[in-house]
Design a protein around this motif. Structure first.
Motif, mmCIF file in Angstrom:
data_model
loop_
_atom_site.group_PDB
_atom_site.id
_atom_site.type_symbol
_atom_site.label_atom_id
_atom_site.label_comp_id
_atom_site.label_asym_id
_atom_site.label_seq_id
_atom_site.Cartn_x
_atom_site.Cartn_y
_atom_site.Cartn_z
ATOM 1 N N ASP A 6 0.813 -1.225 0.000
ATOM 2 C CA ASP A 6 0.000 0.000 0.000
ATOM 3 C C ASP A 6 0.842 1.269 0.000
ATOM 4 O O ASP A 6 0.347 2.337 -0.328
ATOM 5 N N ARG A 104 -5.954 -0.595 -8.910
ATOM 6 C CA ARG A 104 -5.913 -1.967 -8.407
ATOM 7 C C ARG A 104 -4.529 -2.605 -8.546
ATOM 8 O O ARG A 104 -4.389 -3.809 -8.370
ATOM 9 N N GLU A 107 -3.435 -4.467 -5.380
ATOM 10 C CA GLU A 107 -4.173 -5.725 -5.256
ATOM 11 C C GLU A 107 -3.615 -6.766 -6.231
ATOM 12 O O GLU A 107 -3.420 -7.939 -5.881
ATOM 13 N N SER A 110 -0.261 -8.000 -4.965
ATOM 14 C CA SER A 110 -0.467 -8.926 -3.857
ATOM 15 C C SER A 110 -0.846 -10.320 -4.379
ATOM 16 O O SER A 110 -0.333 -11.340 -3.909
ATOM 17 N N TRP A 111 -1.754 -10.367 -5.364
ATOM 18 C CA TRP A 111 -2.172 -11.636 -5.956
ATOM 19 C C TRP A 111 -0.975 -12.307 -6.643
ATOM 20 O O TRP A 111 -0.775 -13.519 -6.518
#
Length: 138
Positions: A6, A104, A107, A110-111
């Motif tokens: 983040d 995104r 996100e 992270s994935w």
């Protein structure tokens, strides 16, 4: 230093943010010598061309359709264990982000790290690369 996805400082330009994201993914994939099945739809090659300004985002979208099709055709949309399904998901990590969904990117990153872990690759090493590759706020 404690870092967080983040707190990554992304470029203001959507295109430049996507290129930064892709550069990191490519570096990690190449560090672990991950190979994609031979064929005309190499996600690393097309992503490198995008980063280099040789192709537009639409070319990556076409490749993404092929990789989604592979998951669907093999009945692997819910498969998070087989190597083939995980390699397809890794390909999609490279192919589905574009300038229209930069909010995104964290996100998606992270994935990507989760898929690296599912493949049995060294997530801690990936995070060390991330610490060196990105700038962080705070």
């Amino acid at each position: 230093m404690s870092i967080s996805i983040d707190s990554i400082v992304w470029p203001c330009s959507g295109c430049e943010a996507v290129k930064l994201y892709l550069g990191f993914l490519i570096e990690v994939i190449e560090t672990f010598d991950v190979r994609f099945p031979s064929g005309d739809f190499d996600p690393v090659a097309i992503s490198k061309k995008y980063v280099g300004g040789e192709v537009l985002s639409q070319a990556r979208e076409e490749y993404a359709k092929v990789w989604w099709g592979r998951l669907e055709n093999e009945g692997a949309l819910q498969d998070f264990e087989s190597r083939d399904a995980l390699i397809a998901r890794l390909a999609l990590c490279l192919l589905v982000v574009d300038e229209n969904n930069v909010s995104r990117l964290g996100e998606s990153l992270s994935w990507f790290l989760e898929v690296i872990g599912f493949l049995g690759l060294d997530v801690d090493r990936s995070i060390k690369i991330m610490e060196r590759y990105f700038s962080f706020s705070g």
